[in-house]
Structures are given as structure tokens and as C-alpha cells.
Design a protein around this motif. Structure first.
Motif, PDB file in Angstrom:
ATOM      1  N   PHE A  51      22.451  -7.470   4.576  1.00 59.77           N
ATOM      2  CA  PHE A  51      22.466  -8.856   3.878  1.00 59.77           C
ATOM      3  C   PHE A  51      23.671  -9.532   4.355  1.00 59.77           C
ATOM      4  O   PHE A  51      23.462 -10.786   4.729  1.00 59.77           O
ATOM      5  CB  PHE A  51      22.405  -8.622   2.516  1.00 59.77           C
ATOM      6  N   ALA A  52      24.813  -8.892   4.119  1.00 60.18           N
ATOM      7  CA  ALA A  52      26.153  -9.707   4.503  1.00 60.18           C
ATOM      8  C   ALA A  52      25.843 -10.493   5.966  1.00 60.18           C
ATOM      9  O   ALA A  52      26.608 -11.403   6.376  1.00 60.18           O
ATOM     10  CB  ALA A  52      27.030  -9.110   4.207  1.00 60.18           C
ATOM     11  N   ARG A  53      25.371  -9.536   6.824  1.00 62.77           N
ATOM     12  CA  ARG A  53      24.852 -10.147   8.222  1.00 62.77           C
ATOM     13  C   ARG A  53      23.766 -11.014   8.524  1.00 62.77           C
ATOM     14  O   ARG A  53      23.723 -11.527   9.465  1.00 62.77           O
ATOM     15  CB  ARG A  53      24.729  -8.925   9.029  1.00 62.77           C
ATOM     16  N   GLY A  54      23.188 -11.207   7.446  1.00 57.84           N
ATOM     17  CA  GLY A  54      21.981 -12.152   7.560  1.00 57.84           C
ATOM     18  C   GLY A  54      20.745 -11.342   7.966  1.00 57.84           C
ATOM     19  O   GLY A  54      19.519 -12.193   8.076  1.00 57.84           O
ATOM     20  N   ASP A  55      20.674 -10.077   7.946  1.00 56.30           N
ATOM     21  CA  ASP A  55      19.510  -9.327   8.383  1.00 56.30           C
ATOM     22  C   ASP A  55      18.697  -8.765   7.237  1.00 56.30           C
ATOM     23  O   ASP A  55      18.792  -7.684   6.470  1.00 56.30           O
ATOM     24  CB  ASP A  55      20.005  -8.095   9.238  1.00 56.30           C
ATOM     25  N   VAL A  56      18.105  -9.710   6.614  1.00 55.66           N
ATOM     26  CA  VAL A  56      17.234  -9.296   5.459  1.00 55.66           C
ATOM     27  C   VAL A  56      16.240  -8.291   5.759  1.00 55.66           C
ATOM     28  O   VAL A  56      15.954  -7.482   4.931  1.00 55.66           O
ATOM     29  CB  VAL A  56      16.514 -10.583   4.925  1.00 55.66           C
ATOM     30  N   ASP A  57      15.516  -8.212   6.805  1.00 57.89           N
ATOM     31  CA  ASP A  57      14.581  -7.222   7.124  1.00 57.89           C
ATOM     32  C   ASP A  57      15.382  -5.547   7.008  1.00 57.89           C
ATOM     33  O   ASP A  57      14.536  -4.742   6.625  1.00 57.89           O
ATOM     34  CB  ASP A  57      13.997  -7.389   8.316  1.00 57.89           C
ATOM     35  N   ALA A  58      16.583  -5.820   7.548  1.00 61.86           N
ATOM     36  CA  ALA A  58      17.280  -4.369   7.499  1.00 61.86           C
ATOM     37  C   ALA A  58      17.646  -4.089   6.011  1.00 61.86           C
ATOM     38  O   ALA A  58      17.610  -2.911   5.556  1.00 61.86           O
ATOM     39  CB  ALA A  58      18.431  -4.594   8.339  1.00 61.86           C
ATOM     40  N   MET A  59      17.848  -4.997   5.229  1.00 59.85           N
ATOM     41  CA  MET A  59      18.186  -4.964   4.021  1.00 59.85           C
ATOM     42  C   MET A  59      17.184  -4.365   2.886  1.00 59.85           C
ATOM     43  O   MET A  59      17.382  -3.304   2.281  1.00 59.85           O
ATOM     44  CB  MET A  59      18.502  -6.342   3.401  1.00 59.85           C
ATOM     45  N   VAL A  60      15.749  -4.863   3.292  1.00 63.73           N
ATOM     46  CA  VAL A  60      14.678  -4.327   2.349  1.00 63.73           C
ATOM     47  C   VAL A  60      14.212  -3.107   3.275  1.00 63.73           C
ATOM     48  O   VAL A  60      13.188  -2.596   2.835  1.00 63.73           O
ATOM     49  CB  VAL A  60      13.799  -5.592   2.266  1.00 63.73           C
TER      50      VAL A  60
END
Length: 186
Positions: A61-70
Motif C-alpha cells: 500500500f505504501a508503494r501505491g500497489d493496492v492490488d498487491a495489498m489485497v
């Protein structure tokens, strides 16, 4: 006088040693047997690596990668915030956090504390037994309007029978966030 003082010191030491022996020999007053508790624990700490998925989710999430976050979430994940709001389903959670990136310039989560545990006996009818990862972090956010916030947050993540996260509870104070972003929200 010195003999009396020395005698009192010796008596105090002897009495202290006697009290320690009695404390060690005293039976437990809690009504539970230590051996039974060890044989049937209600919970246990897990190795720290068991919390890596949650840590990696926040890093994504801190990198802006929401797909990887979820990615580690079940499709029907239940995500609740301390203010009473919630999102049900991986897509709803992803959509919410993609929307947050419309107002966030940068975010980091330094000073993390991760506690992975396995709960064998639930203490609440609302929170199931199983693997939990408790996560605390300092959130440092810079918004697109230049405002900055720093606050502590706490997240609880539960893993379902599929081995994926089926529940996330996030606890933070939304008031400063709303105030910092009110001119960015439409």
C-alpha cells in the motif's frame, strides 16, 4: 549497638529467605493447574515470519500497489474501521484504497510492531479462533494538498480456513484525516 544492628540485618535476611521459600511452595490461587494450561493453551505466539504477509500488505500500500495489498485477502473479506464503516469483499476494499490514493501523495509505516498469534479458544462470540496477526504502526502521510499527518494505527487480521485473510479491523482516529483532506474530497 553494632551487635544489635548486625543481628537485625541477619534476622531480616533469614525472614526474607523464609518468605521466598513459602512463596515458591504455595499452591496456585488461580484455580488452574499450570500443567493443564500448558497442555491446553488458549493461545500461543507464532514465529515472527507468520506476520510477514500483513507487513508486506502495508508495504505494498505504501508503494501505491493496492492490488498487491489485497492479494492475501479472501474474496469475501470483511474490512471494518473503528468509526463503524466497513467494506465487504476484496474488490470493495481495493476500490476504497485506490480512492485513497487520489488524495495521498505519499505514505509510510515506520516503527512497526507485529504480533502473530494462534487463538485456540475464542474469548468473544464475535472474534473466531484461528490465526491472528496484530499490527501496530506509525502512519506518516503527506496529502496532495501538502498537509501532513502522523498517527498510530492498529490493525487486526484473521486468517480463515483457506489460509487467506477473511477479516481486517483497523483502529485509528479518522477526524484528523477528514480535516486534512476535506478540500480534496468531492
Amino acid at each position: 549497638m553494632k551487635k544489635v544492628f548486625f543481628g537485625m540485618v541477619v534476622l531480616t535476611l533469614l525472614a526474607s529467605c523464609q518468605n521466598q521459600k513459602e512463596e515458591k511452595a504455595a499452591p496456585s490461587t488461580t484455580g488452574t493447574d499450570t500443567t493443564a494450561r500448558q497442555a491446553n493453551p488458549t493461545s500461543e505466539l507464532l514465529p515472527m515470519r507468520e506476520g510477514d504477509e500483513v507487513k508486506n500488505s502495508f508495504a505494498a500500500f505504501a508503494r501505491g500497489d493496492v492490488d498487491a495489498m489485497v492479494a492475501p485477502y479472501e474474496d469475501n473479506v470483511r474490512y471494518v474501521w473503528s468509526g463503524g464503516d466497513s467494506a465487504i469483499g476484496k474488490k470493495a476494499v481495493a476500490d476504497y484504497y485506490k480512492g485513497r490514493w487520489k488524495v495521498i501523495d505519499s505514505i509510510s509505516f515506520p516503527e512497526q510492531v507485529v504480533l502473530p498469534i494462534r487463538v485456540y479458544q475464542s474469548q468473544s462470540m464475535y472474534e473466531p479462533a484461528g490465526k491472528w496477526v496484530l499490527f501496530w504502526a506509525m502512519a506518516r502521510v503527506k496529502y496532495k494538498n501538502g498537509k501532513r499527518l502522523q498517527f498510530w494505527m492498529h490493525t487486526t487480521s484473521h486468517y480463515g480456513s483457506s489460509g487467506k485473510i477473511d477479516f481486517v479491523g483497523q483502529y485509528l482516529d479518522f477526524y484528523p484525516i477528514r480535516e486534512a483532506t476535506k478540500n480534496l474530497m468531492k
